[in-house]
Design a protein around this motif. Structure first.
Motif, PDB file in Angstrom:
ATOM      1  N   GLU A 164     -54.639  29.912  70.001  1.00 19.24           N
ATOM      2  CA  GLU A 164     -53.661  29.552  68.958  1.00 19.24           C
ATOM      3  C   GLU A 164     -54.304  29.850  67.678  1.00 19.24           C
ATOM      4  OE1 GLU A 164     -54.505  27.815  71.617  1.00 19.24           O
ATOM      5  OE2 GLU A 164     -52.313  27.917  72.571  1.00 19.24           O
ATOM      6  N   ALA A 183     -57.363  19.273  67.558  1.00 21.07           N
ATOM      7  CA  ALA A 183     -56.027  19.387  66.850  1.00 21.07           C
ATOM      8  C   ALA A 183     -56.244  20.647  65.839  1.00 21.07           C
ATOM      9  CB  ALA A 183     -55.994  18.090  65.927  1.00 21.07           C
ATOM     10  N   GLN A 241     -49.705  21.766  61.497  1.00 24.29           N
ATOM     11  CA  GLN A 241     -50.324  22.145  63.055  1.00 24.29           C
ATOM     12  C   GLN A 241     -49.478  22.981  63.863  1.00 24.29           C
ATOM     13  OE1 GLN A 241     -51.653  18.314  64.368  1.00 24.29           O
ATOM     14  NE2 GLN A 241     -53.489  18.291  63.031  1.00 24.29           N
ATOM     15  N   GLU A 242     -49.774  23.551  64.881  1.00 26.40           N
ATOM     16  CA  GLU A 242     -49.536  24.255  65.980  1.00 26.40           C
ATOM     17  C   GLU A 242     -48.911  25.668  65.523  1.00 26.40           C
ATOM     18  OE1 GLU A 242     -46.474  22.088  67.995  1.00 26.40           O
ATOM     19  OE2 GLU A 242     -47.476  20.406  67.962  1.00 26.40           O
ATOM     20  N   PRO A 243     -49.284  26.984  66.223  1.00 27.81           N
ATOM     21  CA  PRO A 243     -48.791  27.997  65.743  1.00 27.81           C
ATOM     22  C   PRO A 243     -47.462  28.383  65.123  1.00 27.81           C
ATOM     23  CG  PRO A 243     -50.312  28.308  67.570  1.00 27.81           C
ATOM     24  CD  PRO A 243     -49.880  26.813  67.481  1.00 27.81           C
ATOM     25  N   THR A 244     -46.398  27.870  65.936  1.00 26.41           N
ATOM     26  CA  THR A 244     -45.088  28.179  65.685  1.00 26.41           C
ATOM     27  C   THR A 244     -44.552  27.445  64.319  1.00 26.41           C
ATOM     28  OG1 THR A 244     -44.610  28.142  68.206  1.00 26.41           O
ATOM     29  CG2 THR A 244     -42.686  28.016  66.575  1.00 26.41           C
ATOM     30  N   HIS A 245     -45.282  26.470  64.247  1.00 23.14           N
ATOM     31  CA  HIS A 245     -44.863  25.737  62.784  1.00 23.14           C
ATOM     32  C   HIS A 245     -45.601  26.366  61.851  1.00 23.14           C
ATOM     33  CE1 HIS A 245     -43.925  21.534  65.345  1.00 23.14           C
ATOM     34  NE2 HIS A 245     -42.996  22.571  65.538  1.00 23.14           N
ATOM     35  N   GLU A 268     -55.107  23.931  62.116  1.00 21.73           N
ATOM     36  CA  GLU A 268     -54.326  23.177  61.044  1.00 21.73           C
ATOM     37  C   GLU A 268     -54.422  24.075  59.700  1.00 21.73           C
ATOM     38  OE1 GLU A 268     -54.117  18.650  59.928  1.00 21.73           O
ATOM     39  OE2 GLU A 268     -56.191  19.696  59.852  1.00 21.73           O
ATOM     40  N   CYS A 270     -59.770  25.970  62.316  1.00 21.88           N
ATOM     41  CA  CYS A 270     -59.866  26.611  63.518  1.00 21.88           C
ATOM     42  C   CYS A 270     -60.897  26.555  64.128  1.00 21.88           C
ATOM     43  CB  CYS A 270     -59.131  27.937  63.554  1.00 21.88           C
ATOM     44  SG  CYS A 270     -60.113  28.923  62.692  1.00 21.88           S
ATOM     45  N   GLU A 284     -45.710  32.589  77.170  1.00 22.88           N
ATOM     46  CA  GLU A 284     -45.996  31.151  77.358  1.00 22.88           C
ATOM     47  C   GLU A 284     -45.817  31.090  78.744  1.00 22.88           C
ATOM     48  OE1 GLU A 284     -47.071  29.041  75.650  1.00 22.88           O
ATOM     49  OE2 GLU A 284     -47.197  29.611  73.535  1.00 22.88           O
TER      50      GLU A 284
END
Length: 284
Positions: free
Chosen positions: A22, A43, A55-59, A46, A9, A91
């Protein structure tokens, strides 16, 4: 034995473990179980866990939920629905104003955001990464808020800041006098609120109308301070006095980078591919 986890990050400043929304979102449930690596990249965040990369906060939060690294599995169906509703509110209502505050507002971008991200990026990305984020932020605001007849950023500023203040008011009302939104420990909703609100709370913004409104909501600022004190080690104090020569150098870099960005930005993807190719061709 569970695989060790590493989170890539953006690094921290302003008393925060990361200045990146994020990254902050996923740092809350990982504060005591994960090694953090500061990295200059678009990116991020992670999460690396064994051979798995997410990757991505929700995932990442969904992955952590399966590993039982947050308290969401204790939520009722109603609380789970409320979580999704408030995250959608963040959001839609708060993110555009945060993007504008840090990346579109000329005073903040020139004096805070661009110098910070440029100083954490290697050459020549230090000229390109900030402008890439700024252009992405502007495009996202206009795409989501620039409905006809609102076509220019100056025409949507009032609307996005009004929506953001309304969002902060609703969060403040929902939190009340509690430490967290549900129960006695942070859930995904707490992580998202912290990620969105903490940078606005802690950044030294030259231009901060939304920050001024946040400071009127004592329970939201107290919420951020509570998460920081409980889940993250205190950061050393930042030196307040900046050397005059460094200020002049920053102004010079900002001036010169305007020209360099115009020249290099159109070839940014090709340049990145070339750098990656060269890095892979070097043997040690």
């Amino acid at each position: 034995m569970a695989a060790a986890m590493e989170l890539r990050c953006w690094g921290g400043d302003w008393g925060l473990p990361s200045v990146h929304t994020e990254s902050l979102i996923v740092l809350v449930p990982l504060s005591h179980v994960c090694k953090n690596t500061a990295i200059a990249s678009t990116a991020v965040p992670e999460l690396l866990c064994g051979e798995t990369a997410v990757q991505e906060p929700t995932h990442i939060l969904n992955f952590l939920r399966k590993q039982r690294f947050n308290a969401d599995y204790e939520l009722t169906a109603r609380q789970g629905a409320d979580t999704m509703a408030y995250i959608a509110l963040l959001e839609e209502k708060l993110r555009p104003a945060l993007l504008h505050t840090f990346w579109v507002d000329a005073e903040n971008y020139t004096n805070l955001t661009r110098p910070w991200f440029a100083s954490r990026s290697p050459f020549p990305l230090n000229f390109l990464v900030p402008s890439h984020h700024a252009n992405t932020a502007l495009s996202r605001i206009l795409l989501t808020k620039g409905e006809a007849p609102l076509h220019r950023i100056s025409e949507v500023e009032g609307k996005i800041y009004s929506d953001a203040k309304e969002c902060l008011n609703l969060l403040s009302y929902r939190l009340g006098t509690a430490d967290y939104f549900f129960g006695n420990s942070p859930t995904s909703l707490d992580a998202f609120v912290f990620g969105f609100v903490a940078p606005l709370h802690k950044a030294r913004l030259p231009s901060g109308p939304l920050q001024s409104h946040l400071r009127l909501l004592d329970n939201l600022t107290r919420f951020c301070d509570t998460v920081l004190s409980v889940y993250f080690s205190p950061s050393p104090p930042v030196q307040e006095t900046v050397d005059a020569n460094l200020q002049k150098l920053t102004q010079l870099v900002n001036k010169e980078s305007n020209l360099i960005e115009k020249v290099l930005l159109p070839s940014f993807p090709l340049l990145c591919m070339s750098l990656l190719y060269l890095a892979g061709s070097v043997s040690y």
